[in-house]
Design an enzyme around this catalytic site. Structure first.
Site, PDB file in Angstrom:
ATOM      1  CG  HIS A 131      -1.896   0.987   1.410  1.00  0.00           C
ATOM      2  ND1 HIS A 131      -1.634   2.278   1.817  1.00  0.00           N
ATOM      3  CD2 HIS A 131      -3.235   0.933   1.189  1.00  0.00           C
ATOM      4  CE1 HIS A 131      -2.772   2.966   1.846  1.00  0.00           C
ATOM      5  NE2 HIS A 131      -3.755   2.164   1.468  1.00  0.00           N
ATOM      6  CG  ASP A 208       0.523  -2.436   6.063  1.00  0.00           C
ATOM      7  OD1 ASP A 208      -0.463  -2.640   6.793  1.00  0.00           O
ATOM      8  OD2 ASP A 208       0.469  -1.765   5.014  1.00  0.00           O
ATOM      9  CD  GLN A 211      -6.993  -4.435   4.160  1.00  0.00           C
ATOM     10  OE1 GLN A 211      -7.940  -5.096   4.565  1.00  0.00           O
ATOM     11  NE2 GLN A 211      -7.125  -3.203   3.728  1.00  0.00           N
ATOM     12  CE  LYS A 234      -7.270  -0.367   6.300  1.00  0.00           C
ATOM     13  NZ  LYS A 234      -8.072   0.217   5.208  1.00  0.00           N
ATOM     14  CB  CYS A 372      -3.676   3.261  -1.610  1.00  0.00           C
ATOM     15  SG  CYS A 372      -4.906   4.509  -1.323  1.00  0.00           S
TER      16      CYS A 372
END
Ligand code: 7TS
Length: 414
Positions: A131, A208, A211, A234, A372
């Site tokens: 991202h 990261d 998600q 999220k 993104c």
């Protein structure tokens, strides 16, 4: 949600759906089919109520008042930190820094590492499926420091080229910064192997996790990861709030991020000393209600159970993939073996935006565009995709609506 032992799985799903008031919303006269969970997920009523109750009964600033309400707010806020630490398997709540979200967490590490003598000859290793928020902070750091950004390529099916990763990893690598689960492809990266391979030569790893945690149990201690970033919104919590997990020794070695109230020990014009971790990185009045709301979201998830979530989402992924393949002109982008419940696709030569607009008229919310991840779209030579991203509260009926909407769009643009 309350349930009896005799409840069927469909009944459980209906009870869970009733916990999320937005799912009853009408869009263009139809009940919304919310398939944009990778952008942000919906909030259960318990989270909305907890935030509201904080503002109604407990609101005061934290870490500064001797008065009772401020002490209650501080205790509740710090209890939330403990709850979040426990949820992600951190050894201590000192290792949990509150931020504005994944983007802010990554920027914090990039900014602070930059002060620590990264320079010419050093390398930061990322991948082609990152991202923008796990690309641009490192580019800025490289521009400032003269270090080099190196990019692990991604295969046609959407997997990291692991041999390339092994080839690129060297004593010049100062940090490996990779996405745990790709927001555009759904790929689940082999993070355990990545961390252990990087550690063999003493290279720290930042993941990261924006998600990942919505779909699977994340245990930072078990992964032995050095930094882990995530966003509350999220994970069924409020927006504008997130976490940077960092191993205590690494956080202690970093300089402060922003200057201001709360992050200091003592301020004098001759010089300032700083607060202990994690407060050293948390200047100014924080988003107190969000921390408390996020802890409530984690309680909710725990009660639901990741086993049920995984079962539900595996079904949604398999069902949507097979139903989408009934459409002749469909091209699925990202078919890694190990995937979260995210399906990106193109419908013939129709621009994703046009497909998204037709679906919206039918009450179906998907995301369209580059998500993104522009370098990833360039890698596949496409302008973007249509992305359906599922949460545990989605249903097969919603996928059926998506597929019939796509048949309709295909006819319109034929
Ligand atoms: N990393 C990944 C993998 C993401 O998917 C996102 C947001 C971020 C970082 C940034 O998170 P934030 O909470 O700081 O904004 N991804 C998306 C998406 O896929 N659609 O909208 C936002």
């Amino acid at each position: 949600m309350s349930e009896s032992p005799l409840i069927t799985s469909r009944e459980k799903l209906d009870l869970v759906r009733a916990d999320f008031p937005v799912l009853a919303t009408q869009v263009h006269g139809q009940q919304i089919a919310y398939l944009d969970n990778a952008a942000t997920s919906q909030k259960p009523q318990v989270v909305i109520d907890r935030i509201s109750s904080y503002y109604q009964h407990e609101n005061a600033n934290v870490h500064r008042g001797v008065h009772t309400l401020s002490q209650i707010a501080t205790d509740t806020y710090e209890d939330s930190r403990k709850r979040i630490a426990e949820f992600i398997g951190a050894g201590s709540s000192r290792e949990v820094v509150f931020t504005r979200g994944t983007t802010d967490s990554i920027n914090l590490v990039a900014a602070c590492l930059g002060v620590q003598g990264i320079g010419a000859g050093d390398e930061i290793l990322i991948s082609e499926m990152e991202h923008h928020s796990n690309i641009v902070p490192w580019q800025l750091l490289c521009e400032r420091s003269g270090a080099k950004l190196r990019v692990i390529p991604v295969s046609e099916s959407g997997e990291l080229e692991y041999d390339e990763f092994e080839r690129m990893l060297s004593e010049r690598t100062k940090l490996v910064a990779l996405v745990h689960v790709s927001n555009s492809l759904g790929t689940i990266n082999p993070v355990r192997r990545i961390v252990s391979d990087a550690h063999v030569i003493g290279v720290p790893v930042l993941l990261d996790g924006a998600q990942a945690a919505p779909h699977m149990r994340v245990d930072v201690s078990d992964l032995d990861v050095d930094f882990y970033c995530l966003s509350s919104h999220k994970l069924f919590g409020p927006t504008g709030f997130g976490v940077l997990y960092g191993k205590a020794a690494l956080l202690e070695a970093l300089p402060p991020y922003q200057g201001g109230g709360d992050m200091i020990d003592e301020v004098d014009f001759a010089g300032t000393t700083f607060n202990e971790i994690p407060h050293k990185f948390e200047a100014g009045t924080p988003n107190i209600a969000a921390a408390i709301g996020f802890a409530t979201a984690l309680d909710y998830l725990e009660e639901l159970g990741y086993d049920w979530i995984a079962e539900q989402e595996a079904d949604l992924l398999a069902y949507s993939t097979s139903r989408l393949k009934e459409i002749e002109g469909i091209r699925i982008v990202g078919e890694a073996e190990n995937k979260a419940s995210v399906v990106s696709f193109l419908l013939g030569n129709t621009h994703p935006y046009d497909v998204g607009t037709v679906l919206d008229r039918l009450g179906i919310a998907v995301r369209t565009g580059h998500h993104c991840t522009q370098p990833l779209m360039k890698r596949y030579g496409i302008p973007g995709t249509v992305r359906a991203s599922f949460a545990f509260y989605n249903t097969r009926e919603e996928i059926d609506r998506l597929v019939s909407g796509l048949f309709k769009a295909e006819k319109m643009f034929a």
